[in-house]
Design an enzyme around this catalytic site. Sequence first.
Site, short mmCIF file in Angstrom:
data_model
loop_
_atom_site.label_atom_id
_atom_site.label_comp_id
_atom_site.label_asym_id
_atom_site.label_seq_id
_atom_site.Cartn_x
_atom_site.Cartn_y
_atom_site.Cartn_z
N CYS A 2 0.84 -1.17 0.06
CA CYS A 2 0.11 0.11 -0.05
C CYS A 2 0.94 1.30 -0.07
O CYS A 2 2.21 1.21 0.38
CB CYS A 2 -0.93 -0.06 1.26
SG CYS A 2 -1.90 -1.33 1.37
N GLY A 101 -0.20 -2.42 6.10
CA GLY A 101 0.37 -3.45 7.13
C GLY A 101 -0.67 -4.58 7.20
O GLY A 101 -1.57 -4.65 6.67
N LYS A 521 17.71 -17.39 -13.09
CA LYS A 521 18.06 -16.12 -12.91
C LYS A 521 19.10 -15.35 -13.68
O LYS A 521 19.09 -14.44 -14.43
CB LYS A 521 18.46 -15.88 -11.24
CG LYS A 521 17.26 -15.93 -10.41
CD LYS A 521 16.60 -14.79 -10.17
CE LYS A 521 15.31 -14.64 -11.03
NZ LYS A 521 14.20 -15.82 -11.02
N LYS A 639 6.40 -9.46 -17.28
CA LYS A 639 6.43 -10.08 -15.57
C LYS A 639 5.14 -11.03 -15.33
O LYS A 639 5.33 -11.76 -14.66
CB LYS A 639 5.96 -8.72 -14.66
CG LYS A 639 5.79 -9.03 -13.47
CD LYS A 639 7.28 -9.38 -12.47
CE LYS A 639 7.02 -10.01 -11.52
NZ LYS A 639 8.29 -10.68 -10.96
#
Length: 644
Positions: A2, A101, A521, A639
Amino acid sequence: MCGIVGYIGNKQALPILVQGLRDLEYRGYDSAGICLLHENKIERVRAVGKIDNLVGKLKDSNYPGTLGIAHTRWATHGGVTEENAHPHVAMDGKLAIVHNGIIENYRELKKKLVKKGYKFTSDTDSEVLAHLIADYYSTLPQPLPSQPSHEASAGTAREGNSSPLRGEDKGGGENTLANAVRRALSDVRGTYGLLAVHADHPDQIIAARLGSPLVVGVAEGEHYIASDVTPMLAYTKQVTFLDDGEVAEISRDNLRISNLKDELITKGTMQIDWDQAKAQKGGYEHFMLKEIMEQPTVFEDAIRGRLDMEEGTAHLGGLNISEDQLRDLKRINIISGGTAYYAGLVGKYAFERLAQVPCEVDFSSEFRYRDPIVDKKTLVYAVSQSGETADTIMAVREAKRKGAHVRGIINVVGSTIARETKAGSYIHAGLEMAVASTKAYTNMVALLLLNALQLGRLKHVNVATGKRFLESLLEIPGKMNEILKQAENIKKIAKKYAHYKNMFFLGRGVNYPVALEGSLKLKEISYIHSEGYAGGEMKHGPLALVSEDFPVVAILTRNQLFEKMKSNIMEARARGARTLIIASEDDEEAKEVADDIIFVPKTMELLEPLLNTIPLQLFAYYIAVNLGRDVDRPRNLAKSVTVE
Ligand code: AGP
């Protein structure tokens, strides 16, 4: 994650807040909202989707006010709806909060508040904070509502590192809003970055931080508050970062910081010299490096509230299957793609070792077309960061069609796979911007391990083993940090390998998936050809490729396969291969087969992928940077692969 923005000063707050939300868009979100406080009245506007939707709602009316708070929501609890968007309000709209949170104990707090008659309008954990603060606010002594104070205070003490206290210290005691926030947060377990405003306090914003960052920008007669410095750089570069456990009472000319006990904390300000782009990456050159470095923190988010240390098991919400059905399972399938697939392979070792249930891991793109044998005694895990991978969506539908129980291990809340599986666990990795997945991989492994432990404890795993497992899990963030501190050393090593055109990554047992992930990777961001292989498999053919032009990266940590892995490495070295070894700290024997070596802390064998993958992430990252690659947006890749 957020995004939070707040403003209090002498300018109109609305344009500052809207631009601030746009500056935080990179954090990822699915809804947004704003509150403005004007003449002791709070106006709230929220919208699902992009910030333009919110702006579209705002344009019809002029929302005056020189105080406001705003929020972009990255859903963690509760779907993507306007009711779940922040700000959340209480006390008939007189009190408003925005929160970043996870409130672990929100259910028990909500139950108590509902019993007291508080009416909830969302299914978020955050709304609990609004009503809890309201509850305390209503019971604390009421001072007279303060009038807006626009006169400049007598002198300012903001220059340099002196305390940013300005004007007289009103003291928290008289201020019920700040005290109500302190009292409410003392009841909370979890994490928060919180802003609270009240219509009767038109001259202050209360901010509080535990686990989710908040920074206060200081300027003449005004303060900016945000999740990071990005929204304030256009106005001020003089900032004060709140630390965990701190509460800030923020007015136009005063910044009072204390702890939850209202003990005053003196903090200076610091000068930020980042530009906006750098700020969005937290000061790192690339999102990928930022996300690699975030792993200890987001790993804690993944396990928070899910460990039962007493029973040595895991509590995973979102169950759509009874414990008896779990005990009766005959098979587990894991379906996923790319990095999620390699996380799934780690899950295989965990399910078979802890739960002793046969576990197959499939590329989603293969699962659907191989006539999989699944039925109501099969549990299928769909593992996906984005929750939008088309191959995995189609594989989920195939598994459901054949009657299997299906659970998601997903990062993006409310994503297609999360909705279609209807059950499972969110990995709480926060927004992952880089195409190359790093922190999501780690959190996927974490959730698979917890699922395997939960199932194991329903069957053969005893409480002592379960407790030991969880204790080892709790040590992981600290051990991750020990590896991340070696980044400069890994950067130096990577430079020595950047010129090679081919590379092998070798691992055995639970480190075989680590080798595969390390290889992925490297190839996806540096464009160097590499192959991940089971160490014992090299002699069946691939060894023919090994030469001084074909280095080998091998995981040789101290576990049951150490001797065999060491032999495999010696076979490669005998044919001229340069070797980079990932070894257990202080392991002198491992040096015998290493041209270069990176030490990692020891942990339980099943937990090794959580640590051993990190040096390989950094290795690939620094090689790609050395080669001048577009690290966050590598060629040819997306992505989220939303096509089959
Ligand atoms: C990994 O670095 C890649 N970005 C890619 O392999 C990715 O893991 C794969 O496409 C699966 O994506 P998902 O987790 O969103 O389903």
